[in-house]
Enzyme design. Structure first.
Site, PDB file in Angstrom:
ATOM      1  CB  SER A 108      -0.917   0.024   1.235  1.00 22.98           C
ATOM      2  OG  SER A 108      -0.148   0.022   2.417  1.00 22.98           O
ATOM      3  CB  CYS A 109       2.571   3.112   1.856  1.00 21.98           C
ATOM      4  SG  CYS A 109       3.579   4.586   2.116  1.00 21.98           S
ATOM      5  N   GLY A 110       4.940   2.161  -0.717  1.00 17.39           N
ATOM      6  CA  GLY A 110       6.355   1.914  -0.858  1.00 17.39           C
ATOM      7  C   GLY A 110       7.190   2.944  -0.141  1.00 17.39           C
TER       8      GLY A 110
ATOM      9  CB  CYS B 289       6.165   2.588   4.625  1.00 11.43           C
ATOM     10  SG  CYS B 289       4.475   3.206   4.470  1.00 11.43           S
TER      11      CYS B 289
END
Length: 280
Positions: free
Chosen positions: A114-116, A118
């Site tokens: 969902s969120c590279g 991060c």
């Protein structure tokens, strides 16, 4: 090779009636990206276009600028204790003279589906100098009507989503609204990497007169990936983040959010849109 979809048994409840049936789910497996044999990143992705994903990721990291920068991309055999090839580890070898990134930088190499972003140690680490400053000269001139037509074209081309309902998509359009490419993945950032990696392989970088449309929201990371590929317009069907707007403003990229029907919000780069009315 991993499959794009898998079948699982599901118990369905419809208006109080219970039944059992198989359901089609999108596959999600880890992909480890190695550079010159050294682990660089792990992302949860939908199997397929793995080499393009790795190449696109390295474009966004500022490592690659053209297909000539790549000597080889291969799956790593012996990635498990028993020596079998899982097709979940790829190794990228750079051409002679292409500099390796600094492996000593602090970073968490895990990136979620969902969120590279991060996986970065800090926001400063992702403000990489692009090889392709935005240079759509003369500037694109897009009408709201053209942009409004793009989500339906993206949705019509989402083949795996129709079977699973569980994939994000990234689509590349020409300035006239022609669909140039589309990629699907459980992670929206992976879908963009697959698009950019394919463009690198096909020697189409920079993507200087194109529109990138993403399903879902527009995060800072997606804006950064667009900038690194030289894409002047990023549109999303949902909201952008504040950092995405900041980056678009700083780099001169046009950022459009909440692109639904004939409605949209233009957060940056409104000079590329042919707009009517006061207050623009």
């Amino acid at each position: 090779m991993g499959r794009v979809t898998e079948r699982r048994r599901v118990t369905r409840v419809r208006a109080g009636v219970v039944s059992a049936r198989p359901d089609t789910l999108v596959a999600e497996e880890p992909l480890e990206i190695r550079l010159a044999g050294k682990p660089l990143a792990i992302t949860m992705r939908t199997p397929g276009d793995d080499f393009a994903l790795a190449a696109g990721f390295l474009v966004s990291e500022g490592v690659l600028a053209s297909a000539d920068d790549v000597r080889s991309i291969v799956y790593c055999a012996g990635a498990t204790d028993d020596g079998s090839n899982t097709y979940n580890v790829v190794d990228v070898r750079l051409a002679e003279g292409v500099a390796l990134p600094d492996f000593t930088l602090e970073r968490n190499v895990y990136t979620s589906s969902s969120c590279g972003l991060c996986g970065k140690a800090s926001l400063d680490a992702v403000r990489t100098q692009t090889h392709f400053p935005l240079a759509d000269t003369p500037p694109l001139r897009l009408t709201p009507a053209l942009l409004s037509a793009l989500p339906d074209r993206l949705r019509a081309a989402q083949r795996v989503f129709d079977r699973t309902g569980g994939l994000h998509a990234a689509a590349l359009f020409s300035e006239s609204g022609e669909l140039l490419d589309i990629r699907e993945d459980v992670g929206r950032h992976n879908a963009v990497d697959k698009l950019v990696g394919r463009a690198l392989t096909d020697a189409r970088l920079p993507l200087s007169r194109t529109i990138l449309l993403v399903s879902g929201r527009a995060s800072f990371e997606l804006a950064q990936k667009a900038v690194m590929a030289g894409i002047p317009v990023l549109a999303a069907v949902s909201a952008p983040s504040s950092l995405a707007v900041d980056l678009a403003t700083e780099t001169g990229m046009t950022l459009v959010g909440f692109l639904r029907g004939e409605s949209m919000n233009v957060y940056a780069g409104e000079e590329r849109l042919v707009l009517k009315g006061a207050g623009v």
